[in-house]
Motif scaffolding. Structure first.
Motif, PDB file in Angstrom:
ATOM      1  N   ASN A 290      66.321  14.729  37.783  1.00 59.33           N
ATOM      2  CA  ASN A 290      66.287  13.431  37.569  1.00 59.33           C
ATOM      3  C   ASN A 290      67.535  12.685  38.166  1.00 59.33           C
ATOM      4  O   ASN A 290      68.680  13.358  38.157  1.00 59.33           O
ATOM      5  CB  ASN A 290      66.633  13.292  35.945  1.00 59.33           C
ATOM      6  CG  ASN A 290      65.427  13.385  35.039  1.00 59.33           C
ATOM      7  OD1 ASN A 290      64.711  12.387  34.550  1.00 59.33           O
ATOM      8  ND2 ASN A 290      64.905  14.585  35.193  1.00 59.33           N
ATOM      9  N   THR A 293      69.534   7.014  41.118  1.00 59.07           N
ATOM     10  CA  THR A 293      68.874   6.183  42.232  1.00 59.07           C
ATOM     11  C   THR A 293      68.098   7.064  43.130  1.00 59.07           C
ATOM     12  O   THR A 293      68.391   8.032  43.353  1.00 59.07           O
ATOM     13  CB  THR A 293      70.033   5.397  43.007  1.00 59.07           C
ATOM     14  OG1 THR A 293      70.723   6.775  43.631  1.00 59.07           O
ATOM     15  CG2 THR A 293      71.086   4.725  42.062  1.00 59.07           C
ATOM     16  N   ASP A 316      58.873   7.779  42.032  1.00 59.13           N
ATOM     17  CA  ASP A 316      60.002   6.768  41.854  1.00 59.13           C
ATOM     18  C   ASP A 316      59.913   5.932  40.473  1.00 59.13           C
ATOM     19  O   ASP A 316      58.761   6.033  39.751  1.00 59.13           O
ATOM     20  CB  ASP A 316      59.807   5.656  43.156  1.00 59.13           C
ATOM     21  CG  ASP A 316      58.869   4.902  42.994  1.00 59.13           C
ATOM     22  OD1 ASP A 316      58.021   4.839  42.199  1.00 59.13           O
ATOM     23  OD2 ASP A 316      58.830   3.716  43.923  1.00 59.13           O
ATOM     24  N   ARG A 317      60.607   4.935  40.125  1.00 60.66           N
ATOM     25  CA  ARG A 317      60.699   4.308  39.029  1.00 60.66           C
ATOM     26  C   ARG A 317      59.191   3.538  38.688  1.00 60.66           C
ATOM     27  O   ARG A 317      59.116   3.460  37.545  1.00 60.66           O
ATOM     28  CB  ARG A 317      61.798   3.318  38.872  1.00 60.66           C
ATOM     29  CG  ARG A 317      62.433   2.501  37.774  1.00 60.66           C
ATOM     30  CD  ARG A 317      62.884   3.384  36.628  1.00 60.66           C
ATOM     31  NE  ARG A 317      62.323   3.435  35.353  1.00 60.66           N
ATOM     32  CZ  ARG A 317      62.479   4.110  34.378  1.00 60.66           C
ATOM     33  NH1 ARG A 317      63.370   5.152  34.605  1.00 60.66           N
ATOM     34  NH2 ARG A 317      62.011   3.918  33.324  1.00 60.66           N
ATOM     35  N   THR A 318      58.909   2.801  39.859  1.00 60.32           N
ATOM     36  CA  THR A 318      57.497   2.112  39.294  1.00 60.32           C
ATOM     37  C   THR A 318      56.534   2.904  39.093  1.00 60.32           C
ATOM     38  O   THR A 318      55.879   2.883  38.041  1.00 60.32           O
ATOM     39  CB  THR A 318      57.292   1.417  40.877  1.00 60.32           C
ATOM     40  OG1 THR A 318      58.175   0.994  41.287  1.00 60.32           O
ATOM     41  CG2 THR A 318      55.994   0.725  40.442  1.00 60.32           C
ATOM     42  N   ASP A 321      57.138   4.237  35.430  1.00 61.46           N
ATOM     43  CA  ASP A 321      56.905   3.047  34.372  1.00 61.46           C
ATOM     44  C   ASP A 321      55.366   2.988  34.355  1.00 61.46           C
ATOM     45  O   ASP A 321      54.746   2.758  33.340  1.00 61.46           O
ATOM     46  CB  ASP A 321      57.359   1.691  35.057  1.00 61.46           C
ATOM     47  CG  ASP A 321      58.771   1.813  34.778  1.00 61.46           C
ATOM     48  OD1 ASP A 321      59.506   2.489  33.968  1.00 61.46           O
ATOM     49  OD2 ASP A 321      59.644   1.061  35.393  1.00 61.46           O
ATOM     50  N   GLU A 340      66.925   7.433  31.483  1.00 67.77           N
ATOM     51  CA  GLU A 340      66.341   6.501  32.342  1.00 67.77           C
ATOM     52  C   GLU A 340      66.442   6.585  33.819  1.00 67.77           C
ATOM     53  O   GLU A 340      66.877   5.802  34.613  1.00 67.77           O
ATOM     54  CB  GLU A 340      66.549   5.055  31.954  1.00 67.77           C
ATOM     55  CG  GLU A 340      66.001   4.640  30.702  1.00 67.77           C
ATOM     56  CD  GLU A 340      64.745   4.903  30.375  1.00 67.77           C
ATOM     57  OE1 GLU A 340      64.015   4.354  31.194  1.00 67.77           O
ATOM     58  OE2 GLU A 340      64.370   4.999  29.225  1.00 67.77           O
ATOM     59  N   ASP A 342      66.118   6.659  37.874  1.00 68.60           N
ATOM     60  CA  ASP A 342      65.565   5.706  38.990  1.00 68.60           C
ATOM     61  C   ASP A 342      64.268   6.646  39.737  1.00 68.60           C
ATOM     62  O   ASP A 342      63.424   5.899  40.182  1.00 68.60           O
ATOM     63  CB  ASP A 342      66.563   5.056  39.816  1.00 68.60           C
ATOM     64  CG  ASP A 342      66.113   3.758  40.076  1.00 68.60           C
ATOM     65  OD1 ASP A 342      65.589   3.199  39.285  1.00 68.60           O
ATOM     66  OD2 ASP A 342      66.458   3.261  41.449  1.00 68.60           O
ATOM     67  N   ALA A 343      64.652   7.815  39.796  1.00 70.40           N
ATOM     68  CA  ALA A 343      63.638   8.592  40.476  1.00 70.40           C
ATOM     69  C   ALA A 343      63.613  10.142  40.105  1.00 70.40           C
ATOM     70  O   ALA A 343      64.583  10.424  39.762  1.00 70.40           O
ATOM     71  CB  ALA A 343      63.958   8.772  42.047  1.00 70.40           C
TER      72      ALA A 343
END
Ligand code: FAD
Ligand code: SF4
Ligand code: SF4
Length: 1011
Positions: A290, A293, A316-318, A321, A340, A342-343
């Motif tokens: 994890n 960024t 990645d984060r997208t 989600d 949480e 980011d990638a």
């Protein structure tokens, strides 16, 4: 970018097209397809391009291909080899005779377990090969994401690379020899140089030419061929002086097969490939790292690679989600996250012993601590958890691909390969480039080898071409600066052949042309790819060229949810109906198909049963979507959806809704077929037989009064044959038997139940009422036993025909009679809504009927009422499973005499995630072991299998998996199938000795009540 580009190759078939078709038909045993529909279906691949081929050959054998190459040579017609057509760069798009190997040229030959080699014809699909190899403990390890459809010929053509290329290399590292045919008919086995001494004189001369080019260009090759593992652009001219991080051969000797790998069908036709196999990894572990960024993740990739993992894949984060937004994946992805991030990077280790990958996982944890990120690794040692997470990564991409609107994620710099030390900076700078051009991209995939996938969202009908070039220019400058490869996975095709000169320089470009001319002096093998390519932004070659228009269409169903535009940066959609589609959203729904070819899969799931039975592109979800798209663009004349090519393409679609769930972009062909049939019957009317079936709910009450008369067709000798001649009902079929004791005639509307439990409304569909009333009886008993107050649904008192049973309208939908179906749906909504308002659950038995309340009812303009109904309509097993989960179900079930059940869920149950409830309620029966048949559609599919014209294909569908599983089941195994057509198919095709009857799940529960 100053590379020289060629004009598009346009072959004007004129009269010679007819000559060619006629000559081919005489010379080959395979299918020669020159009709407009077939040419249209083979005009695209998974790229943005479209060029109509001269014609299509689906060869039965290598001899067919030899004959075609010879005839095309004489007539000066180019040839284009094709596998699944899943190329992203336009490799399989061209004005040529397309030769599709995927149907027949799929034999696995010459397996040598000890040498770990196998010979395959070019049409063998990777997953099939690996399934075949599994019992031998081996696999072919170039694990492309499209493994379910990609053919070995196509993989070799593109020099494909899998997620685990860091461990196993690309195609070029795993092909040992290629038996090939040149455009002049010369045949040879291309392999290690030392074994090519006996090659024919023509090939000997060719090899001398190649050696001379290699010697002459030695310095230039060293200067200009990128020294990264993932370089698949241009020809593999470095066979003679290795440049790849991983040499193509262990001893760096020359193997001429490697020059054909990645040549995109431009040098020779590959008849057979000899492949190097690898032992199946015995043990795997997965560490999920994890990162706070994306930049940090990319910065650290090179350190992770030092641990010798088999894969390092980015999510990645997208994508995180997207996965979290999907209830099916939320738990899986959450298990991989710490806070949480980011990638995340999925780092896989494989080994022969259990300890080896475990040790390396521990090394990873320690390394992350040393790198300043202690506690950042989720350790996954359980194989099931690992598989689930890999599935999430794939699904996240699929959701991204399903973006509605004209802006789509476009593949053109999706696979640039950059040396790992520069990866973070590359990602960061390219993200800024996207922002400057008013778009964005989601990053994922192969961090291990510096090949990150990213597709900026572009609208190729408007300003997409200009933005594509501008972004490509900037990306290429970075790739050059970092000494990477512009094409690191997907090849050149139409989108990147123009960049070959840029990547390799003028001297090597010229050398590539010389290589091409040595192999194919007449320039007939897939011209315009790799050398003498066209401009990437030549819009005349786009699938949506300038001037593309969708014909206006007044649709019967509501397609406005697709008629939207998206914001390239935020992904936000405009309101339904604002997308500007002259076909009221139907056009944009059809265009959701991006040709990735996933519907060609054969393994799990349902999609696409008709393709599985015929293996014809025409009978594939993709083939159908392309046919509809072309029809809407006017390709088949003004008749559009009423045209013959559309009828033919949809003819074998069994409306199983498999694609609705399994197509990555959600192409829902069953719904599209309703719309197309509606448009067709408006123009051409309906044949009597179809009208008879469609109106069955209307005349059923009369037939049930005189069942002996209605059943004469199956009792009177010769009547079945007459019904085939006059009406087209297959004489080989028995029809469902009419009964006098229909359920609704006997049932009282209100039943009190035995306890003060919740109210349930039983919706008894036409088929259950007239043909299988004991299923409804069983439902009443089961619900009674569980203490529910059961109300039997009847038409509303205000209905114009209140005595006529309610009907979901499915038979009308199947004929395209949407207005009649709407009228039926309206009656259902009017009758059931008051119960819903009171809080009652609506429960049904026949999947295709009940689930239409949750599907088609919502696109019939029935408003909020239909929405409310859909949220409260359940199959009985869904209802019972829900009640069980909530702790409200008390069903006194006892063990049955049978201890095993074989479950065949209806396709619509699969499409609506309603299989698990089936398994859950069967699990309530003590001592019953349940096994599920891994099958697609049963092949009966409503009235489809009763049609004489469909009988054979219907049987073929059943014989693919369902019937063998039924026959193999022990005689005392319960066969469970909720679909009335599935049950009929099983009974019909096992008639005689070994006859089997399947029953509805509710009758199994009824038996287990033990009363
Ligand atoms: C969603 C998606 C994911 C993908 N993921 C990957 C991935 O992980 N890795 C990867 O490398 N690629 C990937 N691809 C690209 C593509 O799927 C692969 O390149 C695949 O191997 C192509 O196989 P195919 O059977 O579809 O070949 P086709 O597209 O049909 O053909 C590919 C090339 O091979 C040539 N060819 C085919 N057969 C012959 C023959 N007998 N003789 C001579 N030439 C021949 C064709 O002319 C063409 O130039 C992906 C594509 C999509 C749409
Ligand atoms: S129909 Fe769906 S699965 Fe098939 S090619 Fe199109 S997008 Fe892919
Ligand atoms: S509905 Fe079924 S048969 Fe029709 S295209 Fe989709 S998967 Fe194929």
């Amino acid at each position: 970018m100053s590379a020289a580009v060629a004009k598009p190759i346009v072959f004007h078939p004129g009269r010679s097209s007819g000559d060619l078709a006629a000559r081919l038909s005489r010379a080959v045993a395979g299918d020669v397809l020159f009709d407009a529909g077939s040419r249209g279906r083979y005009a695209t691949d998974a790229s943005i391009y479209q060029i109509e081929p001269v014609g299509v050959l689906v060869p039965k054998s290598a001899d067919d291909v030899r004959a075609a190459i010879a005839i095309c040579g004489e007539q000066g017609v180019p040839v284009l080899a094709r596998g699944a057509g899943s190329s992203q760069c336009g490799q399989t798009v061209g004005a040529a005779l397309v030769i599709d190997h995927s149907k027949h040229l799929s034999r696995i030959n010459g397996f040598d377990r000890d040498a770990m080699t196998v010979g395959v014809e070019p049409g063998v699909v990777l997953d099939r090969l690996n399934a075949w190899l599994k019992p031998h403990g081996l696999w072919f390890p170039v694990d492309v994401s499209t493994s379910a459809q990609a053919t070995l010929g196509g993989m070799a053509g593109n020099n494909s690379c899998g997620s685990r290329s860091i461990a196993y290399g690309n195609m070029v590292h795993n092909v040992l020899a290629i038996d090939a045919t040149l455009s002049d008919g010369t045949e040879a086995r291309f392999g290690p140089e030392r074994e090519m001494g006996a090659a024919p004189p023509r090939v000997g001369e060719l090899l001398r030419g190649l050696r001379a080019i290699g010697a002459r260009e030695h310095d230039e090759i060293e200067r200009n061929v990128p020294k990264v593992l993932r370089r698949v652009g241009g020809y593999n001219i470095d066979v003679c002086c290795p440049q790849s991080e991983r040499p193509y051969t262990a001893d760096e000797s020359v193997n001429y097969a490697h020059l054909l790998v990645g040549s995109e069908g431009t040098l020779a036709w590959m008849r057979e490939l000899t492949l190097k196999l690898a032992p199946l990894p015995a043990h795997r572990t997965l560490g999920v790292v994890n990162f706070p960024t994306l930049y940090k993740a990319m910065e650290n990739a090179r350190h992770l690679v030092a641990l010798r993992p088999s894969a390092v894949e980015l999510v990645d984060r997208t994508m995180i989600d997207l996965a979290r937004g999907n209830p099916a994946f939320r738990a899986v992805i959450d298990r991989a996250l710490i806070g949480e991030p980011d990638a995340i990077l999925l780092v896989e280790f494989i080994g022969d012993t259990r300890e080896d990958p475990l040790r390396r996982l521990r090394d990873l944890v320690a390394l992350m601590g040393d790198l300043g990120l202690p506690g950042s690794v989720v350790e996954m040692t359980d194989a099931g958890a690992q598989r689930a997470l890999w599935e999430v990564r794939k699904a996240g991409l699929n959701i991204m691909m399903s973006l509605k609107g004209d802006g789509k994620p476009v593949s053109f710099i999706e696979d640039c390969a950059v040396p790992l030390p520069h990866l973070a900076e590359y990602v960061d700078r390219l993200t800024q480039v996207f922002a400057r051009h008013g778009t964005r991209g989601t990053w994922y995939a192969h961090a291990s080898v510096g090949t990150l996938h990213v597709r900026p969202i572009l609208d190729m009908r408007r300003d997409g071409a200009a933005k594509m070039r501008a972004i490509a220019e900037e990306a290429s400058a970075m790739v050059r600066q970092y000494k990477g490869a512009f094409s690191g996975e997907h090849g050149d095709g139409l989108v990147r052949s123009e960049w070959v000169g840029w990547q390799f320089g003028p001297r090597l470009s010229r050398a590539f042309e010389e290589i091409k001319d040595l192999f194919d002096p007449a320039g007939l093998m897939n011209p315009g790819k790799i050398v003498r390519g066209t401009r990437m932004d030549d819009a005349s070659l786009f699938r949506f060229p300038p001037g593309h228009r969708t014909q206006p269409l007044e649709t019967a169903l509501d397609w406005s949810a697709w008629d939207v535009q998206n914001d390239a940066v935020t992904g936000a959609l405009s309101p339904p109906g604002t997308g500007g589609d002259p076909a009221q959203g139907f056009g944009k729904a059809v265009e959701m198909c991006n040709n990735n070819g996933h519907c060609r899969k054969f393994d799990a799931g349902t999609m696409c049963p008709s393709y599985r039975a015929t293996r014809d592109e025409r009978h594939l979800t993709r083939g159908r979507a392309n046919t509809l798209r072309l029809a809407l663009s006017g390709r088949f004349g003004p008749d559009a959806l009423a045209s013959e090519p559309v009828r033919a393409a949809l003819d074998l679609c069994v409306s199983c809704k498999g694609c609705r769930r399994e197509c990555p972009t959600g192409v829902d062909m069953a719904k599209m077929k309703i719309e197309a049939l509606h448009q067709r019957q408006r123009t051409h009317g309906l044949p009597f037989r179809d009208r008879l079936i469609a109106h069955l709910p209307r005349w059923a009450p009369w037939a049930a009064r005189v069942p002996w008369l209605a059943n004469l067709r199956d009792t009177l000798p010769g009547a079945a044959k007459l019904s085939e001649t006059w009406l087209g009902f297959s004489a080989q079929r028995s029809l469902p038997a009419w009964r006098r004791d229909t359920f609704l005639r006997r049932a009282s509307a209100e039943r009190e139940g035995t306890a003060a439990n919740a109210e349930v409304v039983l919706f008894v569909d036409t088929f259950t009422n007239y043909f299988d009333p004991e299923n409804a009886d069983a439902a009443i008993k089961v619900l009674d036993a569980a203490g529910y107050r059961v109300h039997v649904a009847r038409a509303d008192g205000a209905d114009t025909d209140p005595s006529r049973p309610l009907c979901c309208g499915r038979t009308y939908l199947a004929a395209g009679l949407v207005d009649e179906a709407k009228a039926e749906a309206r009656r259902v909504v009017d009758a059931l809504l008051p119960h819903v308002e009171r809080g009652a659950a609506i429960v049904g038995l026949e999947p295709s009927c009940l689930l239409s309340l949750r599907d088609e009812f919502l696109v019939m303009g029935l408003g909020e009422a239909a929405q409310r109904l859909s949220e409260n309509a359940f199959l009985i097993e869904e209802f019972l499973a829900r009640e069980h989960r909530a702790g409200r179900l008390e069903l006194p079930l006892v063990a049955l005499p049978q201890t095993r059940a074989l479950l065949h869920p209806h396709c619509h149950q699969k499409a609506f995630d309603a299989v698990a409830p089936l398994q859950q309620v069967l699990a309530l029966i003590p001592g019953l072991a349940v096994e599920m048949v891994e099958a697609s559609c049963c092949g009966m599919a409503g009235s489809f299998g009763y049609d004489a014209a469909h009988y054979d294909v219907s049987v073929r569908m059943a014989e693919l998996a369902l019937l063998p599983a039924v026959r193999a089941a022990a005689p005392d195994t319960l066969i469970v199938a909720d679909g009335t057509s599935c049950r009929h198919q099983i009974a019909d095709l096992t008639r005689g000795a070994g006859a089997r009857d399947a029953i509805h799940v509710v009758r199994v529960l009824e038996r287990a009540l033990g009363r």
